[in-house]
Design an enzyme around this catalytic site. Structure first.
Site, PDB file in Angstrom:
ATOM      1  N   HIS A 122       3.056  -7.264  -3.676  1.00 22.97           N
ATOM      2  CA  HIS A 122       1.940  -6.470  -2.934  1.00 22.97           C
ATOM      3  C   HIS A 122       0.863  -7.721  -2.525  1.00 22.97           C
ATOM      4  O   HIS A 122       0.633  -8.541  -3.569  1.00 22.97           O
ATOM      5  CB  HIS A 122       1.169  -5.286  -3.417  1.00 22.97           C
ATOM      6  CG  HIS A 122       2.014  -3.887  -3.265  1.00 22.97           C
ATOM      7  ND1 HIS A 122       1.555  -2.685  -3.235  1.00 22.97           N
ATOM      8  CD2 HIS A 122       3.570  -4.002  -3.227  1.00 22.97           C
ATOM      9  CE1 HIS A 122       2.678  -1.952  -2.985  1.00 22.97           C
ATOM     10  NE2 HIS A 122       3.845  -2.522  -3.106  1.00 22.97           N
ATOM     11  N   GLU A 124      -2.065  -7.694  -3.148  1.00 23.00           N
ATOM     12  CA  GLU A 124      -3.078  -7.693  -4.161  1.00 23.00           C
ATOM     13  C   GLU A 124      -2.689  -8.273  -5.461  1.00 23.00           C
ATOM     14  O   GLU A 124      -3.441  -9.157  -6.037  1.00 23.00           O
ATOM     15  CB  GLU A 124      -3.863  -6.233  -4.471  1.00 23.00           C
ATOM     16  CG  GLU A 124      -4.546  -5.247  -3.430  1.00 23.00           C
ATOM     17  CD  GLU A 124      -3.409  -4.575  -2.686  1.00 23.00           C
ATOM     18  OE1 GLU A 124      -3.935  -3.418  -2.443  1.00 23.00           O
ATOM     19  OE2 GLU A 124      -2.238  -4.982  -2.370  1.00 23.00           O
ATOM     20  N   CYS A 152      -2.582   0.792  -3.587  1.00 22.80           N
ATOM     21  CA  CYS A 152      -1.874   1.912  -4.104  1.00 22.80           C
ATOM     22  C   CYS A 152      -2.061   2.039  -5.776  1.00 22.80           C
ATOM     23  O   CYS A 152      -2.964   1.294  -6.186  1.00 22.80           O
ATOM     24  CB  CYS A 152      -0.259   1.599  -3.769  1.00 22.80           C
ATOM     25  SG  CYS A 152       0.287  -0.050  -4.834  1.00 22.80           S
ATOM     26  N   CYS A 155      -1.204  -1.196  -7.499  1.00 16.13           N
ATOM     27  CA  CYS A 155      -2.608  -2.483  -7.232  1.00 16.13           C
ATOM     28  C   CYS A 155      -3.825  -2.006  -7.888  1.00 16.13           C
ATOM     29  O   CYS A 155      -4.531  -2.948  -8.554  1.00 16.13           O
ATOM     30  CB  CYS A 155      -2.718  -2.683  -5.986  1.00 16.13           C
ATOM     31  SG  CYS A 155      -1.061  -3.369  -5.157  1.00 16.13           S
TER      32      CYS A 155
END
EC number: 3.5.4.33
Length: 215
Positions: A122, A124, A152, A155
């Site tokens: 992801h 992040e 999410c 993260c």
């Protein structure tokens, strides 16, 4: 920070614990927008101006940084290769940027799950990894992560573990968001680190990028 109508002392949560949604002082604040990490901080107000003459205030700075995150989201590698020869699948355009205490850009990340085949890739997480590598430490105190979509659970957990001081995100994610929508991981009193969170920054612009992708 809010003050009472009579102009008295600011309304602060009682005791020394960081504030969360259960504190009466924040009863009118939308969950997750913003999420105070330090006592007495309730996020940017609508009337916030310049911090100093000629210098951008917090709201303006967050918007400037979010535009950079948007730039990251829509540029760079967009598709992952397929060994079976079928058409590549594009990654959802999410961009993240980590800024140092002085506002220096430390690292960027763009969603690369399809590109790399890595379920943890992801935006992040990639930005955190690169910032830690640059600083040569895993603790990212006094740093700010700016991301175009609400983090999410994975993260959000990574942000707390990295000791990020401030999280700024754009579009809300009602299906998987873990910073005020579906869950509010970063405001959980059981955690030993809770960043300040400012949500919905340039919400329309960041949401538009995602809507265009899913059409």
């Amino acid at each position: 920070m809010r003050s009472d109508p009579a102009g008295g002392a600011p309304l602060l949560p009682s005791g020394g614990e960081p504030a969360d949604a259960t504190d009466p002082a924040f009863e009118t604040v939308r969950p997750g927008q913003p999420t105070p990490g330090r006592l007495g901080r309730v996020g940017p107000g609508a009337d916030e101006g310049l911090a100093d003459p000629g210098e951008p205030g917090r709201r303006q700075r967050h918007e400037l940084w979010m535009r950079r995150a948007l730039e990251v989201a829509v540029t760079g590698p967009a598709a992952g290769g397929r060994e079976d020869g079928e058409s590549p699948v594009e990654d959802v355009p999410v961009g993240a940027v980590v800024y140092g205490p002085d506002g220096t850009e430390l690292a960027i990340g763009r969603n690369e799950r399809e590109l790399t085949g890595d379920p943890t890739a992801h935006a992040e997480v990639l930005a955190l990894r690169r910032a830690a590598q640059r600083l040569r430490r895993w603790r990212l105190e006094d740093c700010t992560l700016v991301v175009t979509l609400e983090p999410c659970t994975m993260c959000a957990g990574a942000l707390a573990l990295a000791r990020i001081s401030t999280v700024v995100f754009g579009a809300w994610e009602p299906k998987t968001g873990a910073v005020g929508s579906l869950w509010d991981v970063l405001r959980d009193r059981r955690l030993n680190h809770r960043p300040e969170v400012y949500g919905g920054v340039l919400e329309k612009e960041t949401a538009a990028v995602l809507r265009a992708f899913f059409r």
